[in-house]
Write a protein that holds these residues in place. Structure first.
Motif, PDB file in Angstrom:
ATOM      1  N   LYS A 131       7.501  -9.915   2.110  1.00 10.71           N
ATOM      2  CA  LYS A 131       6.961  -8.730   2.795  1.00 10.71           C
ATOM      3  C   LYS A 131       7.251  -7.464   1.989  1.00 10.71           C
ATOM      4  O   LYS A 131       6.414  -6.568   1.910  1.00 10.71           O
ATOM      5  CB  LYS A 131       7.551  -8.611   4.204  1.00 10.71           C
ATOM      6  N   ILE A 132       8.431  -7.395   1.383  1.00 10.53           N
ATOM      7  CA  ILE A 132       8.783  -6.238   0.553  1.00 10.53           C
ATOM      8  C   ILE A 132       7.843  -6.155  -0.653  1.00 10.53           C
ATOM      9  O   ILE A 132       7.327  -5.081  -0.978  1.00 10.53           O
ATOM     10  CB  ILE A 132      10.265  -6.295   0.117  1.00 10.53           C
ATOM     11  N   LEU A 133       7.613  -7.294  -1.313  1.00 12.55           N
ATOM     12  CA  LEU A 133       6.703  -7.316  -2.464  1.00 12.55           C
ATOM     13  C   LEU A 133       5.284  -6.916  -2.067  1.00 12.55           C
ATOM     14  O   LEU A 133       4.606  -6.176  -2.784  1.00 12.55           O
ATOM     15  CB  LEU A 133       6.701  -8.696  -3.116  1.00 12.55           C
ATOM     16  N   GLU A 134       4.849  -7.400  -0.917  1.00 13.77           N
ATOM     17  CA  GLU A 134       3.514  -7.067  -0.425  1.00 13.77           C
ATOM     18  C   GLU A 134       3.402  -5.563  -0.152  1.00 13.77           C
ATOM     19  O   GLU A 134       2.420  -4.914  -0.518  1.00 13.77           O
ATOM     20  CB  GLU A 134       3.228  -7.861   0.860  1.00 13.77           C
ATOM     21  N   ALA A 141      -1.303   0.130  -4.997  1.00 15.78           N
ATOM     22  CA  ALA A 141      -2.755   0.189  -4.832  1.00 15.78           C
ATOM     23  C   ALA A 141      -3.184   1.536  -4.234  1.00 15.78           C
ATOM     24  O   ALA A 141      -4.173   2.127  -4.660  1.00 15.78           O
ATOM     25  CB  ALA A 141      -3.229  -0.974  -3.950  1.00 15.78           C
ATOM     26  N   LEU A 142      -2.410   2.027  -3.267  1.00 19.62           N
ATOM     27  CA  LEU A 142      -2.726   3.316  -2.646  1.00 19.62           C
ATOM     28  C   LEU A 142      -2.600   4.450  -3.651  1.00 19.62           C
ATOM     29  O   LEU A 142      -3.405   5.378  -3.667  1.00 19.62           O
ATOM     30  CB  LEU A 142      -1.810   3.589  -1.454  1.00 19.62           C
ATOM     31  N   ARG A 143      -1.577   4.392  -4.485  1.00 18.16           N
ATOM     32  CA  ARG A 143      -1.368   5.442  -5.484  1.00 18.16           C
ATOM     33  C   ARG A 143      -2.516   5.471  -6.507  1.00 18.16           C
ATOM     34  O   ARG A 143      -2.867   6.529  -6.995  1.00 18.16           O
ATOM     35  CB  ARG A 143      -0.039   5.231  -6.227  1.00 18.16           C
ATOM     36  N   ARG A 144      -3.030   4.302  -6.818  1.00 19.40           N
ATOM     37  CA  ARG A 144      -4.133   4.214  -7.774  1.00 19.40           C
ATOM     38  C   ARG A 144      -5.481   4.510  -7.125  1.00 19.40           C
ATOM     39  O   ARG A 144      -6.469   4.657  -7.807  1.00 19.40           O
ATOM     40  CB  ARG A 144      -4.183   2.821  -8.401  1.00 19.40           C
TER      41      ARG A 144
END
Length: 146
Positions: A131-134, A141-144
């Protein structure tokens, strides 16, 4: 499931040797430590990703199990810890659970119960790490702007 990796921590060397052999026979990868500070060094040197579950004796000279538990959880919150003791009191069990222990078993414990608890704790740790990795992947993805 990948074979669980356990760090067995107890100041009684004969107990550690016997338990390590019994766990190994049941498909568990076992590292051992004879004190709290030694356990912390093993965890820090190998990283918590190398160890799924710590089986930790409550009564040890110097740094006892509750202090060791607190130190483990402070630095490695996803590492699961099963407290093991021959001197259980309701107070120490409650304190261990408050400090983040996964479970609390009496010595001598039934091996099948211990193995079941190790597998359950291992699943919990691996799920938490996934869950942490996800969440990290989603943040990237949001930052990009994906």
């Amino acid at each position: 499931m990948v074979k669980p990796s356990v760090l067995l921590v107890d100041d009684e060397a004969p107990f550690v040797e016997t338990m390590a052999k019994r766990l190994d026979k049941r498909g568990v990868s076992v590292s051992v430590a004879l004190s709290g500070p030694e356990a912390l060094k093993i965890i820090d040197d190998g990283g918590p990703s190398k160890i799924d579950v710590v089986i930790l004796d409550v009564k040890m000279p110097g740094m006892d199990g509750l202090e060791t538990l607190a130190a483990i959880k402070a630095e490695h919150p996803t590492l699961e810890v099963i407290m093991l003791t021959g001197h259980a009191t309701v107070e120490s069990a409650i304190e261990g659970m408050k400090r983040g222990a996964f479970d609390y078993l009496m010595k001598p414990c039934d091996m099948e119960v211990l193995i079941s608890k190790v597998e359950e704790a291992c699943r919990k740790k691996r799920l938490h790490e996934a869950k942490i990795l996800e969440a990290r992947a989603q943040m990237i993805a949001l930052r990009r702007g994906d």
